[in-house]
Design an enzyme around this catalytic site. Structure first.
Site, mmCIF file in Angstrom:
data_model
loop_
_atom_site.group_PDB
_atom_site.id
_atom_site.type_symbol
_atom_site.label_atom_id
_atom_site.label_comp_id
_atom_site.label_asym_id
_atom_site.label_seq_id
_atom_site.Cartn_x
_atom_site.Cartn_y
_atom_site.Cartn_z
ATOM 1 N N ARG A 32 0.873 -1.191 0.000
ATOM 2 C CA ARG A 32 0.000 0.000 0.000
ATOM 3 C C ARG A 32 0.900 1.228 0.000
ATOM 4 O O ARG A 32 1.796 1.351 0.826
ATOM 5 C CB ARG A 32 -0.902 0.048 1.238
ATOM 6 C CG ARG A 32 -1.531 1.432 1.412
ATOM 7 C CD ARG A 32 -2.548 1.528 2.515
ATOM 8 N NE ARG A 32 -3.789 0.891 2.134
ATOM 9 C CZ ARG A 32 -4.952 1.125 2.739
ATOM 10 N NH1 ARG A 32 -5.041 1.979 3.733
ATOM 11 N NH2 ARG A 32 -6.037 0.499 2.344
ATOM 12 N N GLN A 78 -10.389 -3.684 -2.512
ATOM 13 C CA GLN A 78 -11.678 -3.142 -2.045
ATOM 14 C C GLN A 78 -12.803 -3.512 -3.014
ATOM 15 O O GLN A 78 -13.947 -3.741 -2.620
ATOM 16 C CB GLN A 78 -11.554 -1.613 -1.915
ATOM 17 C CG GLN A 78 -12.818 -0.911 -1.469
ATOM 18 C CD GLN A 78 -13.128 -1.096 0.012
ATOM 19 O OE1 GLN A 78 -12.252 -0.950 0.848
ATOM 20 N NE2 GLN A 78 -14.362 -1.433 0.336
ATOM 21 N N ASP A 88 -16.987 8.215 -0.690
ATOM 22 C CA ASP A 88 -15.661 8.053 -0.080
ATOM 23 C C ASP A 88 -15.300 9.401 0.547
ATOM 24 O O ASP A 88 -15.931 10.432 0.237
ATOM 25 C CB ASP A 88 -14.644 7.650 -1.177
ATOM 26 C CG ASP A 88 -13.246 7.398 -0.640
ATOM 27 O OD1 ASP A 88 -13.093 7.188 0.583
ATOM 28 O OD2 ASP A 88 -12.287 7.425 -1.449
ATOM 29 N N CYS A 111 -16.220 2.707 1.497
ATOM 30 C CA CYS A 111 -15.060 1.838 1.755
ATOM 31 C C CYS A 111 -14.564 1.981 3.192
ATOM 32 O O CYS A 111 -13.912 1.087 3.715
ATOM 33 C CB CYS A 111 -13.945 2.155 0.770
ATOM 34 S SG CYS A 111 -13.478 3.892 0.756
ATOM 35 N N HIS A 156 -7.659 0.849 -5.999
ATOM 36 C CA HIS A 156 -7.803 0.103 -4.738
ATOM 37 C C HIS A 156 -8.510 -1.226 -5.071
ATOM 38 O O HIS A 156 -9.670 -1.442 -4.704
ATOM 39 C CB HIS A 156 -8.617 0.940 -3.749
ATOM 40 C CG HIS A 156 -8.575 0.446 -2.336
ATOM 41 N ND1 HIS A 156 -7.778 -0.608 -1.927
ATOM 42 C CD2 HIS A 156 -9.241 0.870 -1.216
ATOM 43 C CE1 HIS A 156 -7.953 -0.808 -0.630
ATOM 44 N NE2 HIS A 156 -8.832 0.072 -0.185
ATOM 45 N N ARG A 174 -13.919 -7.528 3.186
ATOM 46 C CA ARG A 174 -12.521 -7.302 2.778
ATOM 47 C C ARG A 174 -11.687 -8.550 3.077
ATOM 48 O O ARG A 174 -10.834 -8.961 2.295
ATOM 49 C CB ARG A 174 -11.917 -6.106 3.547
ATOM 50 C CG ARG A 174 -12.568 -4.755 3.301
ATOM 51 C CD ARG A 174 -12.417 -4.280 1.876
ATOM 52 N NE ARG A 174 -11.054 -4.389 1.393
ATOM 53 C CZ ARG A 174 -10.058 -3.557 1.706
ATOM 54 N NH1 ARG A 174 -10.275 -2.523 2.476
ATOM 55 N NH2 ARG A 174 -8.843 -3.738 1.213
#
Ligand code: CP
Ligand code: NVA
Length: 330
Positions: free
Chosen positions: A108, A138, A231, A272, A135, A317
């Site tokens: 990441r 996700q 988001d 998310c 991402h 996730r």
């Protein structure tokens, strides 16, 4: 044709076919039911993975750690600043060292180019745990959650509100186009996704019988939506100085009761996470003081409503990341 992802890196959804994504979703369901019924699944016993985080995380890190251990693997976590990567050792050198010791690498950080470079040099699967551009882990959790809650993916009307050119906006547009959901970015023009990616997604959507729409009009963008997604307004790594402009650009795109009322009666709310839906965080409290707003991208009312599926999404996730690791390492 049988799907075989062994040895493949998971860097962005654009690299995967709808059949491969379908396979990963089905595998996630299997792992979820094994986990829920307490069936052990240490299928990757003896393997080792390393997690490199140059940005902070709760869900992604914990998902990789728990999923890795459930699969029987050893897990090493390197936090921002505790490795030589980038500062004293180049990415190609780091990749070649880690590839000698580990069976898989999660990364990441900032640039998509960097995670692609890690994958090119390491010789083992690399999983993108978020970059500025994409991402992808996700996405599987989001698709799985939609399918669980609404019973299907194809033909779902999906509306994303907010910064539509950040990692989430980009990734959701790709995910919807690949899996047959009608994607609408409902955002100010200044925050529309890059035209090149929009064109790519429109071509993919045409193959999969769905659409990609960009609109500044909230009424139009949220009418008949099955999913309303948002988001945070300022992503990790962006300078403090962008808050004022972002708040003024995105306040009209806040997900509130009026937005949900304009969507379908059966619509779900997704995010998310983490989310600024109240002032119970240091950043939330700081922004409240500076700009006199107590909620940002979503109101507390919607976040806490029955339509909100954000914690199911967060749980997913872990199941989906487990599927990605298993499929690429087995
Ligand atoms: N959604 C998500 O990636 O959360 P974290 O930043 O906590 O990993
Ligand atoms: N756009 C957000 C996503 C967090 C999961 C960020 O990059 O901070």
């Amino acid at each position: 044709m049988a799907v075989n992802l062994r040895g493949k890196s998971y860097l962005k959804l654009l690299d995967f076919t709808p059949a491969e994504i379908r396979y990963l979703l089905d595998l996630s369901k299997d792992f979820k039911s094994m986990k829920r019924s307490g069936v052990p699944h240490k299928y990757l016993d003896g393997k080792n993975i390393v997690l490199l985080f140059e940005k902070t995380s709760t869900r992604t890190r914990c998902s990789f750690e728990v999923a890795g251990r459930d699969l029987g693997m050893g897990v090493t976590y390197l936090d921002p600043g505790s490795s030589q990567m980038g500062k004293k050792e180049s990415i190609p050198d780091t990749a070649r060292v880690l590839g000698r010791m580990y069976d898989g690498i999660e990364y990441r950080g900032y640039s998509q180019q960097l995670v692609e470079e890690l994958a090119r040099y390491s010789g083992v699967p690399v999983w993108n745990g978020l970059t500025d551009q994409f991402h992808p882990t996700q996405m599987l959790a989001d698709l799985l959650t939609i399918e669980e809650k609404l019973g299907r993916l194809k033909g779902i009307n999906f509306t994303y509100m907010g910064d539509a050119r950040n990692n989430m906006g980009n990734s959701l547009m790709v995910a919807c186009a690949k899996m047959g959901l009608n994607f609408t970015a409902c955002a100010p023009k200044a925050l529309f996704p890059a035209q090149e990616l929009v064109d790519t997604c429109r071509a993919i959507a045409a193959e999969n019988g769905c659409t990609v729409t960009l609109t500044e009009d909230v009424k139009e963008g949220t009418a008949n939506a099955d999913v309303i997604y948002t988001d945070i307004w300022v992503s990790m790594g962006e300078p403090e100085g962008v808050w004022a402009e972002r708040i003024s650009l995105l306040t009209p795109y806040q997900v509130n009761a009026a937005v949900m009322a304009n969507a379908r009666d059966t619509a779900i709310f997704m995010h998310c996470l983490p989310s600024f839906h109240d002032t119970r965080t240091t950043i939330g409290a700081d922004i409240a003081k500076k700009f006199d707003i107590s909620e940002m991208e979503v109101t507390d009312e919607v976040f806490e409503s029955k339509q909100s599926v954000v914690f199911d999404e967060a749980e997913n996730r872990m199941h989906t990341i487990k599927a990605v690791m298993y499929a690429t390492l087995c």
